[in-house]
Write a protein that holds these residues in place. Structure first.
Motif, PDB file in Angstrom:
ATOM      1  N   ASN A  30      66.739  33.352  36.334  1.00 53.93           N
ATOM      2  CA  ASN A  30      66.106  32.538  37.378  1.00 53.93           C
ATOM      3  C   ASN A  30      65.930  31.099  36.941  1.00 53.93           C
ATOM      4  N   GLY A  31      66.869  30.580  36.190  1.00 50.89           N
ATOM      5  CA  GLY A  31      66.812  29.186  35.770  1.00 50.89           C
ATOM      6  C   GLY A  31      65.878  28.928  34.615  1.00 50.89           C
ATOM      7  N   LYS A  32      65.270  29.965  34.025  1.00 48.50           N
ATOM      8  CA  LYS A  32      64.342  29.781  32.918  1.00 48.50           C
ATOM      9  C   LYS A  32      65.015  30.218  31.634  1.00 48.50           C
ATOM     10  N   ASN A  33      64.947  29.400  30.626  1.00 52.27           N
ATOM     11  CA  ASN A  33      65.563  29.718  29.354  1.00 52.27           C
ATOM     12  C   ASN A  33      64.619  30.607  28.558  1.00 52.27           C
ATOM     13  N   CYS A  34      65.059  31.810  28.245  1.00 47.38           N
ATOM     14  CA  CYS A  34      64.226  32.765  27.532  1.00 47.38           C
ATOM     15  C   CYS A  34      64.449  32.732  26.030  1.00 47.38           C
ATOM     16  N   ALA A  35      65.321  31.862  25.558  1.00 45.29           N
ATOM     17  CA  ALA A  35      65.627  31.804  24.130  1.00 45.29           C
ATOM     18  C   ALA A  35      64.491  31.173  23.332  1.00 45.29           C
ATOM     19  N   THR A  36      63.476  30.629  23.998  1.00 46.87           N
ATOM     20  CA  THR A  36      62.381  29.961  23.318  1.00 46.87           C
ATOM     21  C   THR A  36      61.301  30.927  22.854  1.00 46.87           C
ATOM     22  N   GLY A  37      61.538  32.226  23.007  1.00 47.94           N
ATOM     23  CA  GLY A  37      60.563  33.203  22.549  1.00 47.94           C
ATOM     24  C   GLY A  37      59.876  33.925  23.676  1.00 47.94           C
ATOM     25  N   ALA A  38      59.952  33.415  24.912  1.00 46.55           N
ATOM     26  CA  ALA A  38      59.358  34.113  26.044  1.00 46.55           C
ATOM     27  C   ALA A  38      60.254  35.283  26.404  1.00 46.55           C
ATOM     28  N   ALA A  39      59.649  36.361  26.815  1.00 42.42           N
ATOM     29  CA  ALA A  39      60.432  37.545  27.161  1.00 42.42           C
ATOM     30  C   ALA A  39      61.166  37.333  28.470  1.00 42.42           C
ATOM     31  N   CYS A  40      62.445  37.656  28.491  1.00 44.37           N
ATOM     32  CA  CYS A  40      63.228  37.551  29.722  1.00 44.37           C
ATOM     33  C   CYS A  40      62.689  38.540  30.743  1.00 44.37           C
ATOM     34  N   GLY A  41      62.770  38.174  31.999  1.00 42.03           N
ATOM     35  CA  GLY A  41      62.363  39.072  33.071  1.00 42.03           C
ATOM     36  C   GLY A  41      60.923  38.885  33.504  1.00 42.03           C
ATOM     37  N   ASN A  42      60.138  38.085  32.805  1.00 38.83           N
ATOM     38  CA  ASN A  42      58.757  37.860  33.231  1.00 38.83           C
ATOM     39  C   ASN A  42      58.733  36.980  34.462  1.00 38.83           C
ATOM     40  N   ASP A  43      57.993  37.399  35.478  1.00 45.47           N
ATOM     41  CA  ASP A  43      57.791  36.586  36.659  1.00 45.47           C
ATOM     42  C   ASP A  43      56.546  35.751  36.392  1.00 45.47           C
ATOM     43  N   ASN A  44      56.672  34.443  36.473  1.00 46.39           N
ATOM     44  CA  ASN A  44      55.562  33.563  36.128  1.00 46.39           C
ATOM     45  C   ASN A  44      54.527  33.451  37.229  1.00 46.39           C
ATOM     46  N   ASP A  45      54.835  33.903  38.443  1.00 45.52           N
ATOM     47  CA  ASP A  45      53.894  33.834  39.557  1.00 45.52           C
ATOM     48  C   ASP A  45      53.223  35.179  39.758  1.00 45.52           C
ATOM     49  N   LYS A  46      51.909  35.130  39.968  1.00 45.68           N
ATOM     50  CA  LYS A  46      51.147  36.330  40.322  1.00 45.68           C
ATOM     51  C   LYS A  46      50.253  35.957  41.488  1.00 45.68           C
ATOM     52  N   VAL A  47      50.130  36.874  42.435  1.00 46.00           N
ATOM     53  CA  VAL A  47      49.295  36.644  43.610  1.00 46.00           C
ATOM     54  C   VAL A  47      48.259  37.753  43.684  1.00 46.00           C
ATOM     55  N   TYR A  48      46.992  37.346  43.818  1.00 44.02           N
ATOM     56  CA  TYR A  48      45.873  38.271  43.930  1.00 44.02           C
ATOM     57  C   TYR A  48      45.165  38.017  45.259  1.00 44.02           C
ATOM     58  N   THR A  49      44.615  39.070  45.837  1.00 42.64           N
ATOM     59  CA  THR A  49      43.870  38.906  47.081  1.00 42.64           C
ATOM     60  C   THR A  49      42.703  39.885  47.119  1.00 42.64           C
ATOM     61  N   GLY A  50      41.705  39.522  47.913  1.00 38.73           N
ATOM     62  CA  GLY A  50      40.551  40.391  48.088  1.00 38.73           C
ATOM     63  C   GLY A  50      39.554  39.772  49.048  1.00 38.73           C
ATOM     64  N   LEU A  51      38.726  40.616  49.637  1.00 40.20           N
ATOM     65  CA  LEU A  51      37.653  40.163  50.527  1.00 40.20           C
ATOM     66  C   LEU A  51      36.356  40.225  49.737  1.00 40.20           C
ATOM     67  N   LEU A  52      35.814  39.048  49.420  1.00 40.67           N
ATOM     68  CA  LEU A  52      34.614  38.949  48.607  1.00 40.67           C
ATOM     69  C   LEU A  52      33.399  38.664  49.482  1.00 40.67           C
ATOM     70  N   PRO A  53      32.213  39.006  49.004  1.00 43.22           N
ATOM     71  CA  PRO A  53      30.991  38.764  49.775  1.00 43.22           C
ATOM     72  C   PRO A  53      30.739  37.275  50.014  1.00 43.22           C
ATOM     73  N   ALA A  54      30.038  36.986  51.125  1.00 41.36           N
ATOM     74  CA  ALA A  54      29.653  35.612  51.455  1.00 41.36           C
ATOM     75  C   ALA A  54      28.249  35.625  52.025  1.00 41.36           C
ATOM     76  N   ALA A  55      27.507  34.548  51.797  1.00 39.17           N
ATOM     77  CA  ALA A  55      26.136  34.465  52.279  1.00 39.17           C
ATOM     78  C   ALA A  55      26.073  34.265  53.792  1.00 39.17           C
TER      79      ALA A  55
END
Length: 168
Positions: free
Chosen positions: A24-49
């Motif tokens: 995906n255009g990322k060079n993994c030879a620098t020590g980072a593991a190939c195949g890691n997706d750098n984006d993560k998305v989290y969601t949730g409904l949290l309490p509000a006052a």
């Protein structure tokens, strides 16, 4: 083998190696593991006052050049109200977007084995209604984050859920 053929073989091998270590255009030879997706998305409904809740959608873009310990974030906070006329029972009352940088930090003392995310909003971002100070989340597992206060402590109010769940 003459010098020109040797150089050609080295160049071809290098190109092949770089192609194999790049994804995906990322060079993994620098020590980072190939195949890691750098984006993560989290969601949730949290309490509000003053609302039925706040739906958080948090996108983290980890920087591979910092060992995946920092990056950029985008946060959308949607305040929802109860609405019996909607099939879901809720309606969106207000929406705020913020962005900035995050870092992975370690806890202190008895919590030194825990990891937290510290989200710091960009100065140029002036979304009215969104949180101004840093936000903190406990990295509870590979798929959940729990919002904590600036002392890195979770809410002590029983029955309130401050968990965001990984969706991507």
């Amino acid at each position: 083998m003459d010098m020109k053929k040797g150089f050609l073989y080295v160049a071809m091998f290098s190109a092949l190696l770089m192609g194999a270590c790049s994804q995906n255009g990322k060079n993994c030879a620098t020590g980072a593991a190939c195949g890691n997706d750098n984006d993560k998305v989290y969601t949730g409904l949290l309490p509000a006052a003053d609302a039925a809740g706040v739906r958080y959608v948090l996108r983290l873009d980890y920087d591979d050049d910092h060992g995946y310990t920092s990056g950029d974030y985008d946060l959308v906070e949607v305040y929802v109200q109860n609405d019996s006329t909607k099939a879901s029972g809720f309606r969106d009352a207000a929406s705020f977007k913020s962005e900035g940088d995050f870092t992975v930090i370690s806890g202190q003392g008895a919590d030194s084995n825990k990891k937290y995310l510290k989200l710091v909003k960009d100065n140029r971002d002036s979304s009215a209604g969104s949180v101004d100070g840093p936000l903190y989340f406990l990295v509870d597992s590979d798929s959940t984050l729990v919002m904590v206060n600036d002392q890195l402590q979770p809410s002590e109010t029983p029955g309130l859920n401050y968990t965001l769940t990984l969706v991507k």
